[in-house]
Design an enzyme around this catalytic site. Structure first.
Site, PDB file in Angstrom:
ATOM      1  N   ALA A  10       0.820  -1.199  -0.049  1.00 48.47           N
ATOM      2  CA  ALA A  10      -0.075  -0.116   0.029  1.00 48.47           C
ATOM      3  C   ALA A  10       0.696   1.157  -0.111  1.00 48.47           C
ATOM      4  O   ALA A  10       0.402   2.422   0.673  1.00 48.47           O
ATOM      5  CB  ALA A  10      -0.880  -0.119   1.245  1.00 48.47           C
ATOM      6  N   ARG A  16      -2.852   9.201 -10.000  1.00 47.89           N
ATOM      7  CA  ARG A  16      -4.045   9.477 -10.942  1.00 47.89           C
ATOM      8  C   ARG A  16      -5.455   9.515  -9.955  1.00 47.89           C
ATOM      9  O   ARG A  16      -6.377   9.714 -10.390  1.00 47.89           O
ATOM     10  CB  ARG A  16      -4.224   8.164 -11.807  1.00 47.89           C
ATOM     11  CG  ARG A  16      -3.248   8.293 -12.690  1.00 47.89           C
ATOM     12  CD  ARG A  16      -3.359   7.100 -14.012  1.00 47.89           C
ATOM     13  NE  ARG A  16      -2.658   5.784 -12.916  1.00 47.89           N
ATOM     14  CZ  ARG A  16      -2.803   4.512 -13.601  1.00 47.89           C
ATOM     15  NH1 ARG A  16      -3.333   4.241 -14.601  1.00 47.89           N
ATOM     16  NH2 ARG A  16      -2.057   3.772 -12.580  1.00 47.89           N
ATOM     17  N   THR A  80       7.752  -3.512  -6.368  1.00 44.88           N
ATOM     18  CA  THR A  80       6.789  -4.391  -5.676  1.00 44.88           C
ATOM     19  C   THR A  80       7.658  -5.403  -4.826  1.00 44.88           C
ATOM     20  O   THR A  80       7.355  -5.640  -3.591  1.00 44.88           O
ATOM     21  CB  THR A  80       5.685  -5.088  -6.403  1.00 44.88           C
ATOM     22  OG1 THR A  80       6.577  -5.666  -7.782  1.00 44.88           O
ATOM     23  CG2 THR A  80       4.613  -4.244  -7.032  1.00 44.88           C
ATOM     24  N   GLY A 102      -3.028  -3.427  -1.487  1.00 42.22           N
ATOM     25  CA  GLY A 102      -4.294  -2.589  -0.638  1.00 42.22           C
ATOM     26  C   GLY A 102      -5.109  -1.911  -1.602  1.00 42.22           C
ATOM     27  O   GLY A 102      -6.131  -1.445  -1.224  1.00 42.22           O
ATOM     28  N   ASN A 383     -34.289  21.104  26.324  1.00 41.01           N
ATOM     29  CA  ASN A 383     -33.346  20.344  27.111  1.00 41.01           C
ATOM     30  C   ASN A 383     -32.359  20.904  27.210  1.00 41.01           C
ATOM     31  O   ASN A 383     -31.320  20.534  28.296  1.00 41.01           O
ATOM     32  CB  ASN A 383     -33.014  19.079  26.267  1.00 41.01           C
ATOM     33  CG  ASN A 383     -32.415  19.091  24.948  1.00 41.01           C
ATOM     34  OD1 ASN A 383     -32.718  20.257  24.204  1.00 41.01           O
ATOM     35  ND2 ASN A 383     -31.492  18.277  24.780  1.00 41.01           N
ATOM     36  N   ARG A 437     -50.701  30.636  29.628  1.00 37.62           N
ATOM     37  CA  ARG A 437     -51.257  31.321  28.498  1.00 37.62           C
ATOM     38  C   ARG A 437     -51.727  32.628  28.814  1.00 37.62           C
ATOM     39  O   ARG A 437     -52.466  32.704  29.622  1.00 37.62           O
ATOM     40  CB  ARG A 437     -52.266  30.416  27.918  1.00 37.62           C
ATOM     41  CG  ARG A 437     -52.649  30.802  26.295  1.00 37.62           C
ATOM     42  CD  ARG A 437     -53.798  30.221  25.967  1.00 37.62           C
ATOM     43  NE  ARG A 437     -53.716  28.717  25.655  1.00 37.62           N
ATOM     44  CZ  ARG A 437     -54.789  27.861  25.492  1.00 37.62           C
ATOM     45  NH1 ARG A 437     -55.831  28.259  25.708  1.00 37.62           N
ATOM     46  NH2 ARG A 437     -54.557  26.505  25.186  1.00 37.62           N
TER      47      ARG A 437
HETATM   48  C1  UD1 Z   1       2.000  -5.076 -10.672  1.00 41.07           C
HETATM   49  C2  UD1 Z   1       2.733  -6.336 -11.276  1.00 41.07           C
HETATM   50  C3  UD1 Z   1       2.085  -6.653 -12.621  1.00 41.07           C
HETATM   51  C4  UD1 Z   1       0.731  -6.859 -12.137  1.00 41.07           C
HETATM   52  C5  UD1 Z   1      -0.005  -6.029 -11.740  1.00 41.07           C
HETATM   53  C6  UD1 Z   1      -1.544  -5.985 -11.498  1.00 41.07           C
HETATM   54  C7  UD1 Z   1       4.911  -6.093 -10.418  1.00 41.07           C
HETATM   55  C8  UD1 Z   1       6.501  -5.631 -10.752  1.00 41.07           C
HETATM   56  N1  UD1 Z   1       4.143  -6.156 -11.335  1.00 41.07           N
HETATM   57  O1  UD1 Z   1       2.476  -3.938 -11.698  1.00 41.07           O
HETATM   58  O2  UD1 Z   1       2.793  -7.886 -12.955  1.00 41.07           O
HETATM   59  O3  UD1 Z   1      -0.094  -7.284 -13.693  1.00 41.07           O
HETATM   60  O4  UD1 Z   1       0.515  -5.278 -10.588  1.00 41.07           O
HETATM   61  O5  UD1 Z   1      -2.169  -4.841 -10.828  1.00 41.07           O
HETATM   62  O6  UD1 Z   1       4.729  -6.614  -9.397  1.00 41.07           O
HETATM   63  N2  UD1 Z   1       3.620  -0.581  -4.369  1.00 41.07           N
HETATM   64  C9  UD1 Z   1       4.416  -0.371  -3.314  1.00 41.07           C
HETATM   65  N3  UD1 Z   1       5.759  -0.167  -3.251  1.00 41.07           N
HETATM   66  C10 UD1 Z   1       6.216   0.000  -4.473  1.00 41.07           C
HETATM   67  C11 UD1 Z   1       5.669  -0.311  -5.639  1.00 41.07           C
HETATM   68  C12 UD1 Z   1       4.313  -0.775  -5.741  1.00 41.07           C
HETATM   69  O7  UD1 Z   1       3.834  -0.649  -2.357  1.00 41.07           O
HETATM   70  O8  UD1 Z   1       7.494   0.395  -4.637  1.00 41.07           O
HETATM   71  C13 UD1 Z   1       2.207  -1.472  -4.203  1.00 41.07           C
HETATM   72  C14 UD1 Z   1       1.172  -0.380  -4.860  1.00 41.07           C
HETATM   73  O9  UD1 Z   1       0.880   0.581  -3.805  1.00 41.07           O
HETATM   74  C15 UD1 Z   1       0.248  -1.183  -5.422  1.00 41.07           C
HETATM   75  C16 UD1 Z   1       1.061  -2.479  -5.871  1.00 41.07           C
HETATM   76  O10 UD1 Z   1       2.198  -2.472  -5.078  1.00 41.07           O
HETATM   77  O11 UD1 Z   1      -0.776  -1.349  -4.611  1.00 41.07           O
HETATM   78  C17 UD1 Z   1       1.169  -2.435  -7.178  1.00 41.07           C
HETATM   79  O12 UD1 Z   1       2.010  -1.570  -7.682  1.00 41.07           O
HETATM   80  P1  UD1 Z   1       1.709  -1.026  -8.979  1.00 41.07           P
HETATM   81  O13 UD1 Z   1       2.970   0.295  -9.169  1.00 41.07           O
HETATM   82  O14 UD1 Z   1       0.394  -0.773  -9.434  1.00 41.07           O
HETATM   83  O15 UD1 Z   1       2.108  -2.261 -10.150  1.00 41.07           O
HETATM   84  P2  UD1 Z   1       2.030  -2.433 -11.492  1.00 41.07           P
HETATM   85  O16 UD1 Z   1       2.807  -1.683 -12.439  1.00 41.07           O
HETATM   86  O17 UD1 Z   1       0.586  -2.318 -11.847  1.00 41.07           O
END
Ligand code: UD1
Ligand code: MG
Length: 456
Positions: A10, A16, A80, A102, A383, A437
């Site tokens: 999260a 966006r 991630t 999240g 009240n 009254r």
């Molecule tokens: C990621 C997956 C992709 C998948 C997609 C599904 C990877 C590399 N890619 O891509 O394969 O199809 O999700 O939606 O994992 N987040 C963090 N810290 C970070 C980066 C992200 O907590 O440094 C969290 C974001 O808040 C989010 C989630 O991880 O909740 C996914 O991150 P996001 O940047 O949306 O990944 P995608 O590029 O969409």
């Protein structure tokens, strides 16, 4: 069964959303996105839940205060894989780790239970999409075994044709995840540490990689902007409405109902358009709710009818009552059987006993009203003296004439009648007529002033 650790990602910025609030704190059906995911994790009996946060300062941990989630800061956000790595010191090696997002709020325990059946290997939640744009693609060999996940930005044109995509949700033994994350590199199109690279590592280590599909595609949809948030909200409301219809509730229009919490209904309940239910609301048998009512944390018993435009908050309403239209029941209202509360009547922190009525334009605050009492139009309990609140007691069978002010603390005794227009400051005797009254007088021959003639 192996104990379960859950890591909820999260930390992302949520650019966006165009909001100062971290993305995961936006609400869907009355609950923040991350709170929904947390609730799902609890239904899996996870031994430990870590929430990885980053953007928005302390807003996420503050919002989760009081929950048993362990919040872990990821700063800076390097992908991630890096995010999951931050949580790893807090989870035990012997557990399995389930990674959730999240911002994917509608994931259901039933789907995750399918994943938990696989103990030992790497399990991915994947889904086939007509339009896979933006997602990591699941690459399989000729035998159909998963060999890698390729992010769209790193994919070849052929790989981009693949419709099976990574939802991001995965499960593996914590010990293995820890060792794989230690080997991650960021040599890819986005310069990030990809969690998805663990798939190739598992294949290299000869660890089985299996896939599970969600029960419904909507479970894996993420929220990146307000359009997606609104669409998921509608998806969820449709599911809620359909569940009610299947149970036998009559909805004037299933598309014009909002449930932001939990609504329980008995048999033959009818709900007109535009109603909002918040928190936990229970409706008994044969309850009917008119159009555009807002009802929160309230129990309504059998046969009660609530007419249009009524607001009811934290109240208990017993059987066969008539409420509204335009009634306002504020917290602490307790209505016993067959009570009638009519238009523009506000009740707060008050108990009204069987078959009493306040049908028009009244304020009843901090009052105890007996049975069969008639509260006339425009009656007000005074009240509040500017510093403290005081109670008004109206005993059984009293009759309060219209436009009466009852200055609390005051007791209107059993069977009392109060003459219309009275200001009652002292307790009234049982069974007698009390009124305050000024005497009505007539000034005979009095002339109305006439308008002066305008100068020409
Ligand atoms: C990621 C997956 C992709 C998948 C997609 C599904 C990877 C590399 N890619 O891509 O394969 O199809 O999700 O939606 O994992 N987040 C963090 N810290 C970070 C980066 C992200 O907590 O440094 C969290 C974001 O808040 C989010 C989630 O991880 O909740 C996914 O991150 P996001 O940047 O949306 O990944 P995608 O590029 O969409
Ligand atoms: Mg994403």
């Amino acid at each position: 069964m192996t104990e379960l650790s859950v890591v909820i990602l999260a930390a992302g910025r949520g650019t966006r959303m165009h909001s100062d609030k971290p993305k995961v704190l936006h609400e869907l059906a009355g609950m923040s996105l991350v709170q929904r995911v947390l609730e799902c994790a609890h239904k899996l009996n996870a031994e430990k839940v870590c929430v990885v946060y980053g953007h928005g300062g302390d807003a996420v941990p503050v919002a989760l205060e009081g929950s048993d989630a362990h919040c872990v800061l990821q700063e800076p956000q390097l992908g991630t894989g890096h995010a999951v790595q931050q949580a790893m010191p807090h989870v035990e090696d012997e557990t399995n780790t389930l990674v959730l997002y999240g911002d994917v709020p509608l994931i259901q325990p039933s789907t995750l239970h399918q994943m938990l059946k696989f103990d030992g290997g790497l399990t991915l939640l994947t889904v086939h999409l007509d339009d896979p744009a933006g997602y990591g693609r699941i690459v399989r060999n000729h035998e159909g075994d998963v060999v890698a996940i390729v992010e769209e930005k790193d994919a070849t044109p052929e790989q981009r044709e693949i419709r099976e995509v990574n939802t991001g949700i995965l499960l593996a033994p914590t010990r293995l995840i820890k060792s794989w994350l230690g080997q991650l590199k960021n040599s890819n199109a986005q310069g990030e540490y990809y969690l998805t690279d663990v798939v190739g590592m598992a294949v290299n280590d000869g660890i089985a990689v299996q896939t599970v599909q969600p029960g419904n595609t909507w479970e894996i949809l993420g929220v990146n902007n307000k359009v997606q948030l609104a669409m998921l909200e509608r998806t969820w409301q449709k599911i809620e409405a359909e569940q009610l219809l299947k149970q036998g509730v009559t909805l004037a229009d299933p598309a014009r109902l909002d449930i932001r919490g939990k609504l329980e209904c008995g048999r033959d309940v009818e709900i007109d358009v535009g109603c909002i239910f918040e928190g936990k609301v229970t409706l008994g048998n044969r309850v009917s709710i008119g159009a555009n009512c807002i009802i929160r944390n309230t129990v309504i018993a059998d046969g009660t009818q609530v007419a249009a435009f009524s607001h009811i908050d934290s109240s208990v309403i017993e059987s066969e009552c008539r409420i509204g239209p335009y009634a306002r029941l504020r917290p602490g209202t307790m209505l016993h059987d067959e009570v009638h509360i009519g238009n523009f009547v506000e009740v707060k922190n008050s108990e009204i006993n069987v078959a009493s009525k306040a049908n028009h334009l009244s304020y009843i605050g901090d009052a105890s009203i007996g049975s069969r009492v008639n509260v006339g139009a425009g009656t007000i309990t005074c009240n509040y003296d500017g510093a403290n609140k005081h109670r008004t007691i109206i005993e059984d069978d009293a009759f309060i004439g219209s436009d009466t002010q009852l200055v609390a603390p005051v007791t209107v005794a059993k069977g009392s009648t109060i003459g219309a227009g009275s200001t009652i400051t002292r307790n009234t005797p049982e069974g007698e007529l009390t009124l305050s009254r000024s005497k009505q007088t007539t000034i005979s021959g009095w002339q109305r002033p006439l308008k002066k003639a305008k100068k020409q």
